[in-house]
Motif scaffolding. Structure first.
Motif, PDB file in Angstrom:
ATOM      1  N   LEU A   6       0.830  -1.204   0.000  1.00  0.00           N
ATOM      2  CA  LEU A   6       0.000   0.000   0.000  1.00  0.00           C
ATOM      3  C   LEU A   6       0.868   1.259   0.000  1.00  0.00           C
ATOM      4  CD1 LEU A   6      -3.104   0.664   0.239  1.00  0.00           C
ATOM      5  CD2 LEU A   6      -2.658   1.110   2.656  1.00  0.00           C
ATOM      6  N   ALA A   7       1.973   1.209   0.733  1.00  0.00           N
ATOM      7  CA  ALA A   7       2.854   2.376   0.836  1.00  0.00           C
ATOM      8  C   ALA A   7       4.198   1.940   1.405  1.00  0.00           C
ATOM      9  CB  ALA A   7       2.227   3.445   1.732  1.00  0.00           C
ATOM     10  N   HIS A   8       5.205   2.795   1.254  1.00  0.00           N
ATOM     11  CA  HIS A   8       6.518   2.486   1.837  1.00  0.00           C
ATOM     12  C   HIS A   8       7.208   3.775   2.259  1.00  0.00           C
ATOM     13  CE1 HIS A   8       7.929   3.507  -2.286  1.00  0.00           C
ATOM     14  NE2 HIS A   8       9.006   3.928  -1.646  1.00  0.00           N
ATOM     15  N   VAL A   9       8.201   3.630   3.130  1.00  0.00           N
ATOM     16  CA  VAL A   9       9.047   4.746   3.518  1.00  0.00           C
ATOM     17  C   VAL A   9      10.491   4.263   3.503  1.00  0.00           C
ATOM     18  CG1 VAL A   9       8.737   4.237   5.993  1.00  0.00           C
ATOM     19  CG2 VAL A   9       9.498   6.515   5.282  1.00  0.00           C
ATOM     20  N   HIS A  10      11.375   5.033   2.880  1.00  0.00           N
ATOM     21  CA  HIS A  10      12.793   4.681   2.734  1.00  0.00           C
ATOM     22  C   HIS A  10      13.597   5.837   3.315  1.00  0.00           C
ATOM     23  CE1 HIS A  10      16.239   3.322  -0.195  1.00  0.00           C
ATOM     24  NE2 HIS A  10      16.517   3.115   1.078  1.00  0.00           N
ATOM     25  N   SER A  11      14.367   5.560   4.335  1.00  0.00           N
ATOM     26  CA  SER A  11      15.033   6.644   5.042  1.00  0.00           C
ATOM     27  C   SER A  11      16.399   6.204   5.548  1.00  0.00           C
ATOM     28  CB  SER A  11      14.163   7.087   6.225  1.00  0.00           C
ATOM     29  OG  SER A  11      14.815   8.049   7.011  1.00  0.00           O
ATOM     30  N   LYS A  12      17.341   7.141   5.546  1.00  0.00           N
ATOM     31  CA  LYS A  12      18.673   6.892   6.102  1.00  0.00           C
ATOM     32  C   LYS A  12      18.954   7.907   7.197  1.00  0.00           C
ATOM     33  CE  LYS A  12      23.521   6.106   4.989  1.00  0.00           C
ATOM     34  NZ  LYS A  12      24.536   5.979   3.917  1.00  0.00           N
ATOM     35  N   VAL A  13      19.373   7.411   8.353  1.00  0.00           N
ATOM     36  CA  VAL A  13      19.699   8.277   9.485  1.00  0.00           C
ATOM     37  C   VAL A  13      21.206   8.246   9.688  1.00  0.00           C
ATOM     38  CG1 VAL A  13      19.389   8.665  11.954  1.00  0.00           C
ATOM     39  CG2 VAL A  13      17.467   7.834  10.569  1.00  0.00           C
ATOM     40  N   GLU A  49       0.123   9.134   8.751  1.00  0.00           N
ATOM     41  CA  GLU A  49      -0.480  10.466   8.852  1.00  0.00           C
ATOM     42  C   GLU A  49      -0.587  11.124   7.484  1.00  0.00           C
ATOM     43  OE1 GLU A  49       1.191  11.405  13.388  1.00  0.00           O
ATOM     44  OE2 GLU A  49       2.274  12.109  11.604  1.00  0.00           O
ATOM     45  N   GLY A  50       0.453  10.940   6.676  1.00  0.00           N
ATOM     46  CA  GLY A  50       0.440  11.513   5.331  1.00  0.00           C
ATOM     47  C   GLY A  50      -0.667  10.916   4.475  1.00  0.00           C
ATOM     48  N   ILE A  51      -0.840   9.597   4.577  1.00  0.00           N
ATOM     49  CA  ILE A  51      -1.909   8.933   3.811  1.00  0.00           C
ATOM     50  C   ILE A  51      -3.273   9.412   4.297  1.00  0.00           C
ATOM     51  CG2 ILE A  51      -2.970   6.719   3.226  1.00  0.00           C
ATOM     52  CD1 ILE A  51      -0.223   5.427   3.657  1.00  0.00           C
ATOM     53  N   ALA A  52      -3.447   9.477   5.619  1.00  0.00           N
ATOM     54  CA  ALA A  52      -4.729   9.889   6.189  1.00  0.00           C
ATOM     55  C   ALA A  52      -5.106  11.304   5.747  1.00  0.00           C
ATOM     56  CB  ALA A  52      -4.676   9.813   7.713  1.00  0.00           C
ATOM     57  N   THR A  53      -4.112  12.175   5.600  1.00  0.00           N
ATOM     58  CA  THR A  53      -4.364  13.569   5.218  1.00  0.00           C
ATOM     59  C   THR A  53      -4.563  13.734   3.717  1.00  0.00           C
ATOM     60  OG1 THR A  53      -3.038  14.347   7.099  1.00  0.00           O
ATOM     61  CG2 THR A  53      -3.425  15.916   5.306  1.00  0.00           C
ATOM     62  N   ASN A  54      -3.745  13.029   2.940  1.00  0.00           N
ATOM     63  CA  ASN A  54      -3.692  13.297   1.499  1.00  0.00           C
ATOM     64  C   ASN A  54      -4.438  12.300   0.624  1.00  0.00           C
ATOM     65  OD1 ASN A  54      -1.903  15.505   2.021  1.00  0.00           O
ATOM     66  ND2 ASN A  54      -0.235  14.024   2.264  1.00  0.00           N
ATOM     67  N   ASP A  55      -4.755  11.126   1.154  1.00  0.00           N
ATOM     68  CA  ASP A  55      -5.417  10.111   0.324  1.00  0.00           C
ATOM     69  C   ASP A  55      -6.392   9.333   1.201  1.00  0.00           C
ATOM     70  OD1 ASP A  55      -6.182   8.089  -1.402  1.00  0.00           O
ATOM     71  OD2 ASP A  55      -4.183   7.839  -2.274  1.00  0.00           O
ATOM     72  N   GLU A  89      -9.085   7.761   0.528  1.00  0.00           N
ATOM     73  CA  GLU A  89      -9.520   6.466  -0.002  1.00  0.00           C
ATOM     74  C   GLU A  89      -8.501   5.377   0.331  1.00  0.00           C
ATOM     75  OE1 GLU A  89     -10.657   4.445  -4.301  1.00  0.00           O
ATOM     76  OE2 GLU A  89     -10.837   6.605  -4.050  1.00  0.00           O
ATOM     77  N   LYS A  90      -7.229   5.705   0.162  1.00  0.00           N
ATOM     78  CA  LYS A  90      -6.179   4.738   0.494  1.00  0.00           C
ATOM     79  C   LYS A  90      -6.162   4.474   2.002  1.00  0.00           C
ATOM     80  CE  LYS A  90      -2.076   4.696  -1.577  1.00  0.00           C
ATOM     81  NZ  LYS A  90      -0.656   4.998  -1.932  1.00  0.00           N
ATOM     82  N   TYR A  91      -6.393   5.515   2.793  1.00  0.00           N
ATOM     83  CA  TYR A  91      -6.397   5.317   4.246  1.00  0.00           C
ATOM     84  C   TYR A  91      -7.576   4.442   4.668  1.00  0.00           C
ATOM     85  CZ  TYR A  91      -5.512   6.062   9.158  1.00  0.00           C
ATOM     86  OH  TYR A  91      -5.211   5.847  10.480  1.00  0.00           O
TER      87      TYR A  91
END
Length: 642
Positions: free
Chosen positions: A270-277, A370-376, A378-380
Motif C-alpha cells: 500500500l505504501a513504503h518509507v525509505h530513510s537513512k539516518v 499520517e500523510g496517507i490519512a491527510t492526502n489520500d 480512499e487509500k487510508y
C-alpha cells in the motif's frame, strides 16, 4: 561417509492438497513467479546461515561464498535452483513442505470465493513459496543437507497427494530444487528467458544469482585456437542490497518487487518509507505497509516482520525490539552500522541504540500513515479496513505516541449511522455542539447493538453525535485513552449524564417534579430488584425505551465484563465480582406509567422483572433465568387479552 538409506511415502496435509490445486489454476496466468519464490527462499536460507555462522564459523564448511545457482537441462527437461545456505534436516523438510502450520489457515480457505482473479490474490497473500514450483512442474525433487550435518534428505512429489522422503548423500550443504517441467513449459529452458525473469523479479536480491555461461574458444587470425572454449559463472542480478541505494536510483517497480521478496506477498504494498539516518547511530530503513492483512496477524507466535541487518548481514527477522506489537503488520528491513555482527537477542533487549532505532522507525511509520490519512482518504480507508483493529492497540501499548496514534483512529458514529469506520476524533470535535466538552461513545458487541442502544435516545433527540464502538479491542482502548485534545471520552452508558447545559429551565423543573412523583415507585422497584441492582433512578437518557442499565462512572462496563467472562476470566480473581448496574426507568413510557398505577404487588414485581430483563437483553447480556422471563411476559400478555 555413507549414510543409511531410509525411504518412506507420506500423504500431504489436506490443506496442502487443496492449496496446490487452487494455486496451480489460479496463478497460472502469472506462472513465472515460481522462480521469484524459489530464489526468495534460497536467499532466506543464505541469510540464516550467515546468522548462525556468526557464533559457529564451522557451519560454512570451508565455503563462505554464498550464492544461488540456476541451471537448466534441455535433455532432462529440468530447471534446478540451488543454494549453499543453511539447508534442512529431514524433520524440517517434513514440517515445512508436508504441512501448512500457519495460524489463519481455516480463515484462508473460508475466504476463497471460487473467482480465480480474487482467489489468486488471496493465495498469493497467504504465501505459497515452494509450492509455486508446481505451476510449471509435474514433478519436483528437493535434495537438502543441513549445514553441519552429515545426513541429506531427498523429497519428491508430483503434487497430487503424496510425497516421498529418502535419506541420501550430498557433498555440499544447502538445497537443490529440481523442477521436472510439464511438456507445455519448455519455454523456460532458455538462459535468456530465465535471466530476464531474474532481472524482473529478483534483481534486488543481495546474494549473487549465477548461471553458467559458455565462452567460445578464442582463435588467432589464422584460425588457430589460442584459448579453448570454457564455461564460467555469470552473475545475472545486481547483487547489491536494494535498501542501500539512493531513492533516485529506485522506481516504484523496484520497491514493489523488493517488498514481495521481503514480505512474502504477491500483491504490491500500500505504501513504503525509505530513510537513512546518519550520525553516531547510523541506520537505514525501508519499511512497507501491506495492502492486505496477513492471515497470521493475530498469531502472537508469528515470526516475521521487520528484518534486522548489521552492515548488510542478516541478523534476524522476528526482532520485536524493532517494531511495537500494534505495528506488527509492517514489513521491511532495518540495516545498522552501529551494532556488532555477533549481536545477540539479549543484547538487543538492553541496547539503547536499538531503542533509538525503534523510536525512529515508529516515528517514520506513523508519519507515513499520517500523510496517507491527510492526502489520500480512499487509500487510508483501505488501510483502516485491514489494520484498524491493530492500530487501536497503539494507545494501550505506546504511551509516548498515544496522541499521534489517537489521531489515526477511525470509528463509526451516529453522524452517518453506518458501520463504516471513517470518523476521526478531529472530525467529531469539529461537529461538537456549542458548549459540548466531551466526546461521547457507546460500546457493544456488534454495530447493530451499538446503533440501537437505548442509551443513544436522548443524544439523538438533542442532535449530539456519539461514536459507535463495537470491536472487542474498543473496551481496552477507551480504558487507556481517557481524553483527546483536552476533551474527555465519556461513555453514554456510565454514570449520570452531564447534559444539563442542553436542557431548558422548563426541562429541569419538569425533571424535578417527575422525580418526586416517582419516589414511591422507585422504592418499590428497589425492593423487587434489591439483589440485582445498585440503584434505581429516573432516566434522563431515554425517550423511547422503558428502561436501561447503567454502570457507575469508574466501574467496569457491562460489555467489558461480558468479554472477560467469555474469555474464561474469573472476575473474583481481580477482586471485582459481578458489577451491579444502576436501573433507570423512563417515566414517560406507557409500561412505566402502568407500573406506577399497579396496585397488585405480584403483578408489579412481574412487570418490574420484565423491564429489567428487557434492559439486560438490550445491553446484549444473557438472562439468568430465560424461562422465568418468558413466564412473566406471557402472564403480562394474557392480562392484556382479558
Amino acid at each position: 561417509m555413507t549414510v543409511e538409506a531410509k525411504k518412506e511415502t507420506l500423504g500431504f496435509q489436506t490443506e496442502v492438497k487443496h492449496l496446490l490445486h487452487l494455486m496451480i489454476h489460479s496463478l497460472y496466468s502469472n506462472k513465472e513467479i515460481f522462480l521469484r519464490e524459489l530464489i526468495s527462499n534460497a536467499s532466506d536460507a543464505a541469510d540464516k546461515l550467515r546468522f548462525e555462522a556468526l557464533s559457529n564459523d564451522g557451519l560454512y564448511e570451508g565455503d563462505s561464498d554464498l550464492k544461488i545457482r540456476i541451471a537448466f537441462d534441455n535433455d532432462a527437461n529440468t530447471i534446478t535452483v540451488s543454494d549453499n545456505g543453511i539447508g534442512m534436516t529431514r524433520e524440517e523438510v517434513q514440517e515445512h513442505i508436508g504441512t501448512i502450520a500457519k495460524s489463519g489457515t481455516k480463515q484462508f480457505f473460508d475466504a476463497l470465493t471460487g473467482d480465480q482473479a480474487k482467489d489468486s490474490e488471496l493465495i498469493g497473500q497467504f504465501g505459497v513459496g515452494f509450492y509455486s514450483a508446481f505451476i510449471v512442474a509435474d514433478k519436483v525433487t528437493l535434495i537438502t543437507r543441513k549445514a553441519g550435518s552429515q545426513e541429506a534428505t531427498l523429497w519428491e512429489s508430483t503434487g497430487e497427494g503424496e510425497y516421498t522422503l529418502e535419506t541420501v548423500e550430498k557433498t555440499s550443504r544447502g538445497t537443490d530444487i529440481i523442477l521436472h517441467l510439464k511438456e507445455s513449459e519448455k519455454e523456460f529452458l532458455n538462459d535468456y528467458r530465465l535471466s530476464s525473469i531474474v532481472k524482473k523479479f529478483s534483481d534486488h536480491i543481495s546474494l549473487p544469482i549465477v548461471m553458467a555461461k559458455e565462452i567460445p574458444a578464442v582463435t588467432d587470425e589464422e584460425g588457430n585456437e589460442t584459448e579453448p572454449a570454457k564455461v564460467e559463472d555469470e552473475t545475472i542480478n545486481s547483487a547489491s542490497a536494494l535498501w542501500t541505494k539512493s531513492k533516485d536510483e529506485l522506481d516504484d517497480e523496484a520497491y514493489n518487487e523488493f517488498y514481495k521478496h521481503v514480505g512474502h506477498d504477491f500483491q504490491d504494498p500500500l505504501a513504503h518509507v525509505h530513510s537513512k539516518v546518519e550520525g553516531t547511530n547510523e541506520y537505514t530503513m525501508l519499511l512497507y505497509v501491506p495492502a492486505r492483512a496477513p492471515f497470521d496477524m493475530w498469531d502472537r507466535d508469528a515470526k516475521h516482520g521487520v528484518k534486522l541487518y548489521v552492515r548488510k548481514v542478516f541478523i534476524m527477522d522476528d526482532a520485536e525490539q524493532l517494531m511495537p506489537r500494534y505495528l506488527r503488520f509492517i514489513r521491511g528491513v532495518i540495516d545498522t552500522d552501529s551494532l556488532p555482527l555477533n549481536v545477540s537477542r539479549e543484547i538487543l533487549q538492553q541496547s539503547k541504540k536499538i531503542s533509538t532505532i525503534k523510536a525512529g522507525a515508529v516515528k517514520k511509520v506513523l508519519g507515513l500513515l499520517e500523510g496517507i490519512a491527510t492526502n489520500d482518504k480512499e487509500k487510508y480507508a483501505t488501510f483502516w479496513a485491514q489494520f484498524g483493529n491493530v492500530i487501536k492497540e497503539g494507545p494501550i501499548e505506546d504511551h509516548k505516541n498515544k496522541e499521534r496514534v489517537a489521531k489515526l483512529l477511525r470509528f463509526a458514529s451516529t453522524h452517518a449511522n453506518t458501520d463504516t469506520q471513517d470518523v476521526s476524533f478531529e472530525d467529531y470535535i469539529g461537529r461538537m455542539q456549542e458548549g459540548q466538552d466531551k466526546i461521547y461513545y457507546v460500546t457493544a458487541d456488534s454495530f447493530t447493538a451499538a446503533k440501537n442502544s437505548p442509551h443513544l435516545e436522548i443524544f439523538r433527540k438533542k442532535g449530539i453525535e456519539v461514536l459507535l464502538l463495537s470491536d472487542r479491542v474498543d473496551e481496552w482502548l477507551v480504558s487507556n485513552l481517557n481524553d483527546f485534545d483536552g476533551k474527555v471520552l465519556q461513555s453514554v452508558a456510565k454514570g449520570q449524564l452531564d447534559l444539563d447545559k442542553f436542557d431548558t429551565e422548563e426541562d429541569k423543573k419538569e425533571q424535578e417534579e417527575t422525580s418526586k412523583d416517582f419516589e414511591s415507585v422507585i422504592t418499590q422497584i428497589k425492593d423487587v430488584l434489591k439483589d440485582k441492582v445498585s440503584e434505581v433512578r429516573i432516566s434522563h437518557r431515554l425517550t423511547a425505551s422503558p428502561s436501561c442499565l447503567v454502570t457507575e462512572q469508574d466501574a467496569m462496563s457491562l460489555n467489558m465484563e461480558r468479554i472477560m467472562k467469555e474469555a474464561g476470566q474469573d472476575m473474583n480473581m481481580f477482586g471485582m465480582g459481578a458489577t451491579k448496574p444502576v436501573f433507570e426507568i423512563n417515566p414517560e413510557h406507557a409500561l412505566v406509567l402502568r407500573l406506577k398505577e399497579e396496585q397488585d404487588d405480584t403483578r408489579f414485581a412481574d412487570l418490574t422483572r420484565i423491564l429489567f430483563d428487557q434492559a439486560v437483553l438490550s445491553e446484549g447480556g444473557q438472562l439468568d433465568d430465560p424461562a422465568e422471563f418468558v413466564h412473566n411476559l406471557n402472564g403480562l400478555l394474557q392480562g392484556l387479552l382479558k
